[in-house]
Scaffold this motif. Structure first.
Motif, PDB file in Angstrom:
ATOM      1  N   LYS A  41       0.827  -1.205   0.000  1.00  0.00           N
ATOM      2  CA  LYS A  41       0.000   0.000   0.000  1.00  0.00           C
ATOM      3  C   LYS A  41       0.865   1.260   0.000  1.00  0.00           C
ATOM      4  CE  LYS A  41      -4.010  -2.099   2.272  1.00  0.00           C
ATOM      5  NZ  LYS A  41      -4.827  -2.173   3.516  1.00  0.00           N
ATOM      6  N   VAL A  42       1.967   1.221   0.733  1.00  0.00           N
ATOM      7  CA  VAL A  42       2.879   2.361   0.749  1.00  0.00           C
ATOM      8  C   VAL A  42       3.454   2.601  -0.644  1.00  0.00           C
ATOM      9  CG1 VAL A  42       5.031   3.289   1.689  1.00  0.00           C
ATOM     10  CG2 VAL A  42       3.441   2.094   3.190  1.00  0.00           C
ATOM     11  N   GLN A  43       3.817   1.533  -1.331  1.00  0.00           N
ATOM     12  CA  GLN A  43       4.329   1.697  -2.691  1.00  0.00           C
ATOM     13  C   GLN A  43       3.325   2.427  -3.576  1.00  0.00           C
ATOM     14  OE1 GLN A  43       5.142  -2.490  -3.374  1.00  0.00           O
ATOM     15  NE2 GLN A  43       7.360  -2.173  -3.227  1.00  0.00           N
ATOM     16  N   ASN A  44       2.064   2.058  -3.481  1.00  0.00           N
ATOM     17  CA  ASN A  44       1.031   2.739  -4.266  1.00  0.00           C
ATOM     18  C   ASN A  44       0.872   4.195  -3.836  1.00  0.00           C
ATOM     19  OD1 ASN A  44       0.421   0.446  -5.792  1.00  0.00           O
ATOM     20  ND2 ASN A  44      -1.096  -0.278  -4.310  1.00  0.00           N
ATOM     21  N   GLN A  45       0.930   4.447  -2.538  1.00  0.00           N
ATOM     22  CA  GLN A  45       0.819   5.822  -2.044  1.00  0.00           C
ATOM     23  C   GLN A  45       1.981   6.679  -2.544  1.00  0.00           C
ATOM     24  OE1 GLN A  45      -1.868   6.792  -0.818  1.00  0.00           O
ATOM     25  NE2 GLN A  45      -2.516   5.807   1.076  1.00  0.00           N
ATOM     26  N   VAL A  46       3.176   6.111  -2.557  1.00  0.00           N
ATOM     27  CA  VAL A  46       4.352   6.850  -3.030  1.00  0.00           C
ATOM     28  C   VAL A  46       4.177   7.250  -4.490  1.00  0.00           C
ATOM     29  CG1 VAL A  46       6.801   6.616  -3.613  1.00  0.00           C
ATOM     30  CG2 VAL A  46       5.974   5.889  -1.365  1.00  0.00           C
ATOM     31  N   ARG A  47       3.688   6.332  -5.308  1.00  0.00           N
ATOM     32  CA  ARG A  47       3.496   6.650  -6.728  1.00  0.00           C
ATOM     33  C   ARG A  47       2.516   7.811  -6.915  1.00  0.00           C
ATOM     34  NH1 ARG A  47       3.518   0.784  -6.735  1.00  0.00           N
ATOM     35  NH2 ARG A  47       5.463   0.027  -7.685  1.00  0.00           N
ATOM     36  N   VAL A  48       1.422   7.780  -6.171  1.00  0.00           N
ATOM     37  CA  VAL A  48       0.434   8.860  -6.269  1.00  0.00           C
ATOM     38  C   VAL A  48       1.049  10.177  -5.807  1.00  0.00           C
ATOM     39  CG1 VAL A  48      -1.765   9.728  -5.393  1.00  0.00           C
ATOM     40  CG2 VAL A  48      -1.541   7.318  -6.025  1.00  0.00           C
ATOM     41  N   SER A  49       1.735  10.155  -4.681  1.00  0.00           N
ATOM     42  CA  SER A  49       2.320  11.377  -4.134  1.00  0.00           C
ATOM     43  C   SER A  49       3.362  11.974  -5.074  1.00  0.00           C
ATOM     44  CB  SER A  49       2.956  11.094  -2.768  1.00  0.00           C
ATOM     45  OG  SER A  49       1.981  10.698  -1.826  1.00  0.00           O
ATOM     46  N   ILE A  50       4.183  11.137  -5.674  1.00  0.00           N
ATOM     47  CA  ILE A  50       5.188  11.621  -6.619  1.00  0.00           C
ATOM     48  C   ILE A  50       4.530  12.281  -7.816  1.00  0.00           C
ATOM     49  CG2 ILE A  50       6.875  10.806  -8.323  1.00  0.00           C
ATOM     50  CD1 ILE A  50       8.019   8.996  -6.187  1.00  0.00           C
ATOM     51  N   ASP A  51       3.420  11.713  -8.286  1.00  0.00           N
ATOM     52  CA  ASP A  51       2.695  12.337  -9.397  1.00  0.00           C
ATOM     53  C   ASP A  51       2.154  13.709  -9.004  1.00  0.00           C
ATOM     54  OD1 ASP A  51       3.183  10.256 -11.116  1.00  0.00           O
ATOM     55  OD2 ASP A  51       1.231   9.280 -10.819  1.00  0.00           O
ATOM     56  N   VAL A  52       1.623  13.829  -7.785  1.00  0.00           N
ATOM     57  CA  VAL A  52       1.075  15.114  -7.319  1.00  0.00           C
ATOM     58  C   VAL A  52       2.195  16.150  -7.186  1.00  0.00           C
ATOM     59  CG1 VAL A  52      -0.087  16.289  -5.413  1.00  0.00           C
ATOM     60  CG2 VAL A  52      -0.860  14.025  -6.151  1.00  0.00           C
ATOM     61  N   ILE A  53       3.315  15.750  -6.592  1.00  0.00           N
ATOM     62  CA  ILE A  53       4.448  16.670  -6.451  1.00  0.00           C
ATOM     63  C   ILE A  53       4.965  17.100  -7.810  1.00  0.00           C
ATOM     64  CG2 ILE A  53       6.831  16.876  -5.633  1.00  0.00           C
ATOM     65  CD1 ILE A  53       5.980  14.851  -3.391  1.00  0.00           C
ATOM     66  N   GLY A  54       5.086  16.143  -8.733  1.00  0.00           N
ATOM     67  CA  GLY A  54       5.540  16.480 -10.076  1.00  0.00           C
ATOM     68  C   GLY A  54       4.602  17.448 -10.768  1.00  0.00           C
ATOM     69  N   GLU A  55       3.307  17.258 -10.587  1.00  0.00           N
ATOM     70  CA  GLU A  55       2.335  18.169 -11.186  1.00  0.00           C
ATOM     71  C   GLU A  55       2.467  19.574 -10.598  1.00  0.00           C
ATOM     72  OE1 GLU A  55      -0.670  19.864 -13.376  1.00  0.00           O
ATOM     73  OE2 GLU A  55       0.427  17.988 -13.700  1.00  0.00           O
ATOM     74  N   ALA A  56       2.663  19.665  -9.298  1.00  0.00           N
ATOM     75  CA  ALA A  56       2.842  20.977  -8.667  1.00  0.00           C
ATOM     76  C   ALA A  56       4.100  21.669  -9.175  1.00  0.00           C
ATOM     77  CB  ALA A  56       2.903  20.818  -7.148  1.00  0.00           C
ATOM     78  N   LEU A  57       5.179  20.935  -9.328  1.00  0.00           N
ATOM     79  CA  LEU A  57       6.415  21.521  -9.841  1.00  0.00           C
ATOM     80  C   LEU A  57       6.254  21.973 -11.286  1.00  0.00           C
ATOM     81  CD1 LEU A  57       9.036  19.079  -8.270  1.00  0.00           C
ATOM     82  CD2 LEU A  57       8.605  21.457  -7.624  1.00  0.00           C
ATOM     83  N   ARG A  58       5.511  21.203 -12.077  1.00  0.00           N
ATOM     84  CA  ARG A  58       5.277  21.613 -13.470  1.00  0.00           C
ATOM     85  C   ARG A  58       4.398  22.857 -13.541  1.00  0.00           C
ATOM     86  NH1 ARG A  58       5.359  15.959 -14.129  1.00  0.00           N
ATOM     87  NH2 ARG A  58       3.119  15.778 -13.682  1.00  0.00           N
ATOM     88  N   ARG A  59       3.405  22.940 -12.667  1.00  0.00           N
ATOM     89  CA  ARG A  59       2.501  24.090 -12.690  1.00  0.00           C
ATOM     90  C   ARG A  59       3.190  25.382 -12.261  1.00  0.00           C
ATOM     91  NH1 ARG A  59      -3.364  22.735  -9.922  1.00  0.00           N
ATOM     92  NH2 ARG A  59      -3.854  20.782 -11.025  1.00  0.00           N
ATOM     93  N   TYR A  60       4.005  25.290 -11.190  1.00  0.00           N
ATOM     94  CA  TYR A  60       4.481  26.507 -10.549  1.00  0.00           C
ATOM     95  C   TYR A  60       5.984  26.734 -10.663  1.00  0.00           C
ATOM     96  CZ  TYR A  60      -0.170  26.143  -8.533  1.00  0.00           C
ATOM     97  OH  TYR A  60      -1.525  26.038  -8.377  1.00  0.00           O
ATOM     98  N   GLY A  61       6.765  25.662 -10.817  1.00  0.00           N
ATOM     99  CA  GLY A  61       8.212  25.814 -10.804  1.00  0.00           C
ATOM    100  C   GLY A  61       8.735  25.876  -9.380  1.00  0.00           C
ATOM    101  N   LEU A  62       9.949  25.422  -9.179  1.00  0.00           N
ATOM    102  CA  LEU A  62      10.511  25.312  -7.840  1.00  0.00           C
ATOM    103  C   LEU A  62      10.593  26.660  -7.140  1.00  0.00           C
ATOM    104  CD1 LEU A  62      11.721  23.386  -5.746  1.00  0.00           C
ATOM    105  CD2 LEU A  62      13.964  23.756  -6.806  1.00  0.00           C
ATOM    106  N   GLU A  63      10.838  27.731  -7.909  1.00  0.00           N
ATOM    107  CA  GLU A  63      10.981  29.047  -7.290  1.00  0.00           C
ATOM    108  C   GLU A  63       9.668  29.594  -6.743  1.00  0.00           C
ATOM    109  OE1 GLU A  63      10.478  29.799 -11.774  1.00  0.00           O
ATOM    110  OE2 GLU A  63      11.261  28.251 -10.401  1.00  0.00           O
ATOM    111  N   HIS A  64       8.533  28.973  -7.116  1.00  0.00           N
ATOM    112  CA  HIS A  64       7.225  29.466  -6.689  1.00  0.00           C
ATOM    113  C   HIS A  64       6.522  28.519  -5.713  1.00  0.00           C
ATOM    114  CE1 HIS A  64       7.566  32.706  -9.525  1.00  0.00           C
ATOM    115  NE2 HIS A  64       7.678  31.880 -10.537  1.00  0.00           N
ATOM    116  N   VAL A  65       7.222  27.487  -5.232  1.00  0.00           N
ATOM    117  CA  VAL A  65       6.613  26.568  -4.275  1.00  0.00           C
ATOM    118  C   VAL A  65       7.385  26.597  -2.969  1.00  0.00           C
ATOM    119  CG1 VAL A  65       5.755  25.058  -6.108  1.00  0.00           C
ATOM    120  CG2 VAL A  65       7.942  24.532  -4.985  1.00  0.00           C
ATOM    121  N   SER A  66       6.712  26.165  -1.915  1.00  0.00           N
ATOM    122  CA  SER A  66       7.322  26.094  -0.597  1.00  0.00           C
ATOM    123  C   SER A  66       6.735  24.886   0.126  1.00  0.00           C
ATOM    124  CB  SER A  66       7.053  27.388   0.177  1.00  0.00           C
ATOM    125  OG  SER A  66       7.688  27.369   1.445  1.00  0.00           O
TER     126      SER A  66
END
Length: 283
Positions: A41-66
């Protein structure tokens, strides 16, 4: 299991080295075959979380996230997952053709096709992750020490505010006006977490930014399975029966972890199994 202690040399390691090591650990974990239902279950959770983080980085860029960081177990897991995503994000955001990067001493390859396909030869950004630490009115010394040491270990650009949440966020966005989104370690069983999604703007009347919740659907046992399986150092209070960290005036060891017959002895936080009992030590 005792709290892992980072070696002194790890404090001096570069941010790219740390990101690559974490990413390699997580990639190896995701490739593991296991009969442990929690780890699957943790493996599945990690995959989902990585996708969400990647989407946030694509939307905003590292300089605009905290990152909202207080040294607790949930935001610690989130921090580690963000670190793991930085090599892929930096590689995919780098202009083509890439030039030799003297800060990482490597030549970035072509961008990977997905967050999970990052090569260990990619050159991650050297920009530290921005973070805000909203201090409890009566903080534990152990929490303060862990926030300080882990911020150094992971090269966080951490701003500290001893203010209530709303004025702290207002002050932070005044100091960091480029921030458009903040990662939060909120989980669905936390207060006010029930109806949140991965991306939620702040409510009316609050400082305006996008709240990003990559670990919103993780369960308590999954948080601890991830931390312990990957050997991530954590705040020592968790070894003393604390399961949810606030301040010294409103937090005590979880009574569900009390050792029978010994009033002042408690089992470690990772032995708790029920989400509903996580906050029994909070007033």
């Amino acid at each position: 299991m005792p709290t892992p202690t980072p070696a002194a040399s790890s404090m001096r390691r570069t941010l790219p080295d740390i990101c690559f090591e974490i990413r390699n650990k997580i990639d190896a974990f995701l490739c593991e075959e296991t009969d442990d239902d929690v780890l699957r279950k943790v493996q599945n959770q990690v995959r989902v979380s990585i996708d969400v983080i990647g989407e946030a980085l694509r939307r905003y860029g590292l300089e605009h996230v905290s990152l909202s960081y207080n040294g607790g177990k949930d935001c610690l897991v989130l921090l580690v997952l963000i670190m793991a995503c930085l090599p892929a994000w930096a590689s995919s955001s780098r202009p083509s053709p890439p030039d030799f990067d003297v800060t990482t001493m490597s030549t970035p390859p072509q961008a990977p096709t997905s967050e999970s396909a990052v090569s260990s030869n990619a050159a991650p950004t050297t920009r530290p992750l921005q973070a805000i630490y909203i201090v409890s009115p009566h903080p534990f010394a152990e929490v303060e020490d862990f926030v300080c040491s882990s911020a150094e270990q992971y090269h966080l650009d951490l701003k500290r505010y001893a203010l209530p949440m709303r004025p702290a966020l207002e002050a932070y966005l005044k100091d960091r006006p480029a921030v458009k989104a903040i990662f939060l370690g909120t989980r669905r069983t936390d207060p006010h977490g029930e109806f949140l999604s991965h991306f939620n703007p702040t409510d009316e009347g609050w400082p305006q930014f996008m709240r990003v919740h990559p670990v919103i659907d993780w369960h308590y046992v999954e948080i601890w399975a991830f931390i312990r399986h990957l050997g991530i150092p954590f705040c020592e209070l968790y070894n003393r029966g604390f399961t949810s960290l606030g301040g010294v005036t409103d937090t005590r060891p979880n009574p569900a972890l009390a050792v029978r017959g010994e009033a002042s002895k408690f089992r470690p936080a990772y032995e708790l199994r029920d989400d509903d009992e996580e906050r029994l030590g909070r007033d």
